[in-house]
Motif scaffolding. Structure first.
Motif, PDB file in Angstrom:
ATOM      1  N   LEU A 276      31.352  35.834  38.020  1.00  0.00           N
ATOM      2  CA  LEU A 276      31.076  35.431  38.685  1.00  0.00           C
ATOM      3  C   LEU A 276      31.407  33.512  39.577  1.00  0.00           C
ATOM      4  O   LEU A 276      31.443  34.142  40.969  1.00  0.00           O
ATOM      5  CB  LEU A 276      29.426  35.094  38.383  1.00  0.00           C
ATOM      6  CG  LEU A 276      28.308  34.843  39.513  1.00  0.00           C
ATOM      7  CD1 LEU A 276      28.150  36.025  40.596  1.00  0.00           C
ATOM      8  CD2 LEU A 276      27.032  34.863  39.383  1.00  0.00           C
ATOM      9  N   TYR A 277      31.631  33.096  38.628  1.00  0.00           N
ATOM     10  CA  TYR A 277      31.790  31.791  39.426  1.00  0.00           C
ATOM     11  C   TYR A 277      33.596  31.519  40.339  1.00  0.00           C
ATOM     12  O   TYR A 277      34.254  30.988  40.455  1.00  0.00           O
ATOM     13  CB  TYR A 277      31.935  30.991  38.450  1.00  0.00           C
ATOM     14  CG  TYR A 277      32.769  31.134  37.262  1.00  0.00           C
ATOM     15  CD1 TYR A 277      33.907  30.258  37.233  1.00  0.00           C
ATOM     16  CD2 TYR A 277      32.719  31.728  36.093  1.00  0.00           C
ATOM     17  CE1 TYR A 277      34.909  30.964  35.902  1.00  0.00           C
ATOM     18  CE2 TYR A 277      32.927  32.017  35.136  1.00  0.00           C
ATOM     19  CZ  TYR A 277      34.431  31.548  35.034  1.00  0.00           C
ATOM     20  OH  TYR A 277      34.933  31.572  33.836  1.00  0.00           O
ATOM     21  N   TYR A 278      33.382  33.198  40.050  1.00  0.00           N
ATOM     22  CA  TYR A 278      35.272  32.727  40.809  1.00  0.00           C
ATOM     23  C   TYR A 278      35.845  32.480  41.630  1.00  0.00           C
ATOM     24  O   TYR A 278      36.538  31.101  42.219  1.00  0.00           O
ATOM     25  CB  TYR A 278      36.146  34.277  40.785  1.00  0.00           C
ATOM     26  CG  TYR A 278      37.437  34.382  41.499  1.00  0.00           C
ATOM     27  CD1 TYR A 278      38.585  34.298  39.849  1.00  0.00           C
ATOM     28  CD2 TYR A 278      37.300  35.037  42.681  1.00  0.00           C
ATOM     29  CE1 TYR A 278      39.434  34.354  40.987  1.00  0.00           C
ATOM     30  CE2 TYR A 278      38.940  35.332  43.020  1.00  0.00           C
ATOM     31  CZ  TYR A 278      40.054  34.655  42.115  1.00  0.00           C
ATOM     32  OH  TYR A 278      41.010  35.510  43.068  1.00  0.00           O
ATOM     33  N   LEU A 326      27.885  36.164  48.340  1.00  0.00           N
ATOM     34  CA  LEU A 326      27.858  38.504  48.705  1.00  0.00           C
ATOM     35  C   LEU A 326      29.263  38.655  48.359  1.00  0.00           C
ATOM     36  O   LEU A 326      29.437  39.632  46.953  1.00  0.00           O
ATOM     37  CB  LEU A 326      28.031  38.594  49.942  1.00  0.00           C
ATOM     38  CG  LEU A 326      26.190  38.693  51.015  1.00  0.00           C
ATOM     39  CD1 LEU A 326      26.555  38.999  51.635  1.00  0.00           C
ATOM     40  CD2 LEU A 326      25.350  39.696  50.057  1.00  0.00           C
ATOM     41  N   LEU A 327      30.409  37.669  47.890  1.00  0.00           N
ATOM     42  CA  LEU A 327      31.634  38.202  47.630  1.00  0.00           C
ATOM     43  C   LEU A 327      31.393  38.126  46.052  1.00  0.00           C
ATOM     44  O   LEU A 327      32.242  38.845  45.376  1.00  0.00           O
ATOM     45  CB  LEU A 327      33.120  37.803  48.610  1.00  0.00           C
ATOM     46  CG  LEU A 327      33.191  38.197  49.371  1.00  0.00           C
ATOM     47  CD1 LEU A 327      33.745  37.198  49.742  1.00  0.00           C
ATOM     48  CD2 LEU A 327      33.622  39.260  49.736  1.00  0.00           C
ATOM     49  N   SER A 328      30.873  36.697  45.915  1.00  0.00           N
ATOM     50  CA  SER A 328      30.625  36.506  44.509  1.00  0.00           C
ATOM     51  C   SER A 328      29.817  37.260  43.882  1.00  0.00           C
ATOM     52  O   SER A 328      29.887  37.972  42.429  1.00  0.00           O
ATOM     53  CB  SER A 328      29.941  35.478  44.398  1.00  0.00           C
ATOM     54  OG  SER A 328      30.398  34.173  44.893  1.00  0.00           O
ATOM     55  N   ALA A 329      29.279  38.585  44.372  1.00  0.00           N
ATOM     56  CA  ALA A 329      28.641  39.309  43.715  1.00  0.00           C
ATOM     57  C   ALA A 329      29.142  40.757  42.858  1.00  0.00           C
ATOM     58  O   ALA A 329      28.644  41.205  42.468  1.00  0.00           O
ATOM     59  CB  ALA A 329      27.386  40.401  44.442  1.00  0.00           C
ATOM     60  N   ALA A 330      30.465  41.207  43.973  1.00  0.00           N
ATOM     61  CA  ALA A 330      31.271  42.327  43.585  1.00  0.00           C
ATOM     62  C   ALA A 330      31.978  41.798  42.285  1.00  0.00           C
ATOM     63  O   ALA A 330      31.678  40.787  41.741  1.00  0.00           O
ATOM     64  CB  ALA A 330      31.681  42.420  44.793  1.00  0.00           C
TER      65      ALA A 330
END
Length: 521
Positions: A276-278, A326-330
Motif C-alpha cells: 500500500l505504501y509503495y 487511488l493508485l495506492s489502493a490498487a
C-alpha cells in the motif's frame, strides 16, 4: 531616508511569446535523446513490434505480438504509430515519435493550465517544471502507451479545472465537452484506468467541497460523456467483439483492469504487485526536483481561494494528491502510473515560482526551497562527471562498471565526465550571478533544462552499447536465414515479450517458443 530596494519584478512576457518559447522548449525536451540509443527492454521492443505488426497486417482492431492477440491495452497508441510508420518508415526513432508527439502536446496543456489562471510567465514555468521532472523526462521518449494517456488525462483535468471556476455558461459547456472527449480518448489509450485517473480525483474533490452543486455539475457532464464514448469507444469495442469474441473484449477492458486493481488469482499474471505504501517510497524521488518545493508551496498558500484561479489551482493540486491515493489502493503498482498526474502538479508548482519571480522569496521557507532546488540542479552533472571519470580512469572497478568500460571506449567516458563537470561549473557561475536579483527563478529553470538535455542525450548514449539488442538480432538472422519463425528456448516462467518484440520489430519474423527440454530436443 532608507535606500530604495531593487525592483525584483521580471519584465512582462506576452502570451504569444510565452507560447512560442513553450512550444520550442517542448519540442527540444521531448526530442532530445530519441535517436541516441536503440530500443531498450522491457517495454520498448514490445510496443514497437505491436505497431509494426499492425502496419503489416492492416488489422487496426486487434493488436498482436508474435502473431497472438495482445489485449493488455486498447490500440490508440499503435494507430498513431502506424500513421508515423506509413509516413516516415519503420525505425527506432519513428517508433518513438508518437510518444514525442503526445509529450509535446502534454507540455502545451501544462502551459494552458498555468496561463489560464496566472500570467504568461506562469505558463512557461509550468512547461519548465513538467519538462524537467524526473518521471516525465525518463519516459517521454520511450515506446510506451502512457504518453497518450498522460495527454488525454491532463486534458480532462483541464476541463474539470474550467468547470471549477467557469467564466461563463458557454465556457462551462465547452469544458464539459472537452472533459468528455478527453476521457473517451484516454480510454482508447489505456482502458478503464484512464477514467479512474482522469475523472476520479477531480470528482472526489468536487463532491467533497461542493456537494449538491457538484452532483448537478456531474449530471450535466453525463450527457456529453455518453455521447463521446458512444461515438469514439463503442465502434472499436464492437469491432473487437466481432474480431475476437466477447472473451477478447472482456480480456482487454475488464480482466486487465480488475485483476490489476484487486488481489485475485490472476493478479500475479499481470505482475507489479506492491504494498500500500509503495508510492510514498518511490513517489518523492520521481518528482524531483520540484517535490523539494512542496513545503514552501503549502506555506505560501497554494490552497488559498481568495485570488483569481485559486479554486482551479486547489482542484489541480488535490487531483494530484487524490490520484496517488487511488493508485495506492490498487494491487498492481508501477512508477509510471504516476505520469498522468504530473501536469496538474506542474501547474501548482509554476504558481509558486511565478509568485517568487514577481515578489521575491517572501520568507525563509521560499529561500530554503530555492536553495535546495539550486543545489539539486548542480548535483546531477557533478555526480555524472565523477562517475564517468571514475569508470574511465580507475584501475579497478566493480564488475558492472567493468562490463560497461569493456563495451564503451574509456575516452568516451572521459569526455562525458569532463563535459559534465564543465556544465556544473558554468551552471554554478550562472546561478550565482543572479542569486539576489529578480532573475533567480528564470536562471534556475534554464539550468535545469540544460542539465535535463545533457542527461537525455549524453548519458543514454553511453549505456546503449550494453543495453541494445541489435547485435543479438543480427546474429540470430545469420544463424536462422529466411523468413520463417525463429526457434528459441524460452521457459514459461520467464516473461518473453521483449524477445518476441525485438525479433518481430528488427527482423519482421515470429518466434517459435520452445518451453520444455522435450520441445528443444
Amino acid at each position: 531616508m532608507a535606500p530604495a530596494l531593487p525592483d525584483v519584478r521580471p519584465r512582462a512576457l506576452s502570451p504569444s511569446r510565452s507560447f512560442a518559447l513553450s512550444l520550442a522548449l517542448a519540442v527540444v525536451l521531448c526530442c532530445a535523446g530519441i535517436g541516441s540509443h536503440a530500443l531498450w527492454s522491457p517495454d520498448e521492443p514490445t510496443g514497437a513490434a505491436v505497431g509494426r505488426a499492425m502496419l503489416e497486417s492492416g488489422d487496426l482492431i486487434v493488436p498482436r505480438l508474435n502473431g497472438a492477440p495482445f489485449l493488455e491495452k486498447p490500440p490508440l497508441y499503435w494507430w498513431t504509430q502506424v500513421a508515423v510508420f506509413r509516413l516516415l518508415g519503420v525505425s527506432d526513432v519513428t517508433a518513438r515519435l508518437p510518444s514525442v508527439l503526445f509529450g509535446v502536446l502534454t507540455l502545451l496543456v501544462a502551459w494552458t493550465l498555468g496561463r489560464l489562471w496566472g500570467t504568461a510567465r506562469q505558463g512557461l514555468l509550468a512547461v519548465c517544471v513538467l519538462g524537467t521532472t524526473l518521471l516525465f523526462l525518463s519516459n517521454v521518449g520511450r515506446v510506451i502507451v502512457d504518453p497518450p494517456l498522460m495527454f488525454f488525462v491532463s486534458l480532462a483535468h483541464l476541463g474539470f479545472a474550467l468547470l471549477a471556476e467557469p467564466r461563463s455558461a458557454r465556457q462551462a459547456w465547452g469544458a464539459r465537452w472537452l472533459t468528455a472527449v478527453a476521457l473517451a480518448l484516454a480510454f482508447l489509450a489505456k482502458g478503464v484506468v484512464a477514467v479512474g485517473l482522469g475523472a476520479g480525483p477531480p470528482v472526489l474533490y468536487l463532491l467533497s467541497t461542493r456537494r449538491a452543486r457538484a452532483v448537478r455539475d456531474l449530471l450535466l457532464l453525463a450527457l456529453p460523456g455518453l455521447a463521446a464514448f458512444g461515438l469514439l469507444v463503442f465502434p472499436w469495442a464492437m469491432a473487437l467483439q466481432r474480431a475476437g469474441g466477447w472473451s477478447a473484449l472482456r480480456e482487454c477492458l475488464l480482466n486487465n483492469t480488475v485483476n490489476r486493481f484487486a488481489a485475485t488469482a490472476q493478479t500475479c499474471r499481470y505482475g507489479h504487485s506492491q504494498p500500500l505504501y509503495y508510492y510514498l517510497k518511490v513517489g518523492p524521488p520521481l518528482l524531483l526536483p520540484w517535490i523539494l518545493a512542496l513545503p514552501a508551496m503549502l506555506r505560501a498558500g497554494v490552497f488559498r481561494r481568495q485570488e483569481p484561479g485559486g479554486e482551479a489551482r486547489r482542484l489541480l493540486l488535490a487531483t494530484a494528491g487524490l490520484g496517488v491515493l487511488l493508485l495506492s489502493a490498487a494491487t498492481s503498482k508501477r512508477e509510471i502510473y504516476l505520469l498522468p498526474l504530473l501536469p496538474a502538479w506542474s501547474a501548482a508548482v509554476a504558481w509558486w515560482l511565478d509568485r517568487i519571480a514577481q515578489r521575491g522569496p517572501g520568507d525563509a521557507w521560499d529561500r530554503r526551497a530555492l536553495g535546495a532546488l539550486t543545489g539539486f540542479a548542480l548535483l546531477p552533472p557533478v555526480l555524472v562527471g565523477a562517475a564517468a571519470l571514475t569508470v574511465a580512469w580507475a584501475p579497478r572497478l566493480p564488475r558492472s562498471a567493468a562490463v560497461l568500460r569493456g563495451a564503451v571506449p574509456p575516452d568516451r567516458f572521459a569526455v562525458c565526465g569532463l563535459s559534465a563537470l564543465a556544465l556544473a561549473a558554468l551552471a554554478a557561475a550562472f546561478l550565482t550571478r543572479g542569486w539576489r536579483d529578480g532573475s533567480r527563478v528564470s536562471r534556475l529553470a534554464v539550468v535545469l533544462v540544460l542539465v535535463s538535455l545533457g542527461l537525455e542525450t549524453g548519458v543514454m548514449a553511453l549505456f546503449d552499447p550494453v543495453k541494445r539488442m541489435k547485435e543479438t538480432t543480427a546474429a540470430i538472422a545469420v544463424s536462422f536465414p529466411g523468413a520463417g519463425p525463429i526457434p528459441a528456448y524460452l521457459p514459461p516462467v520467464v516473461s518473453n515479450e521483449s524477445i518476441y518484440g525485438i525479433i518481430q520489430f528488427e527482423l519482421g519474423r515470429r518466434t517459435l517458443a520452445l518451453q520444455t527440454p522435450q520441445d528443444l530436443a
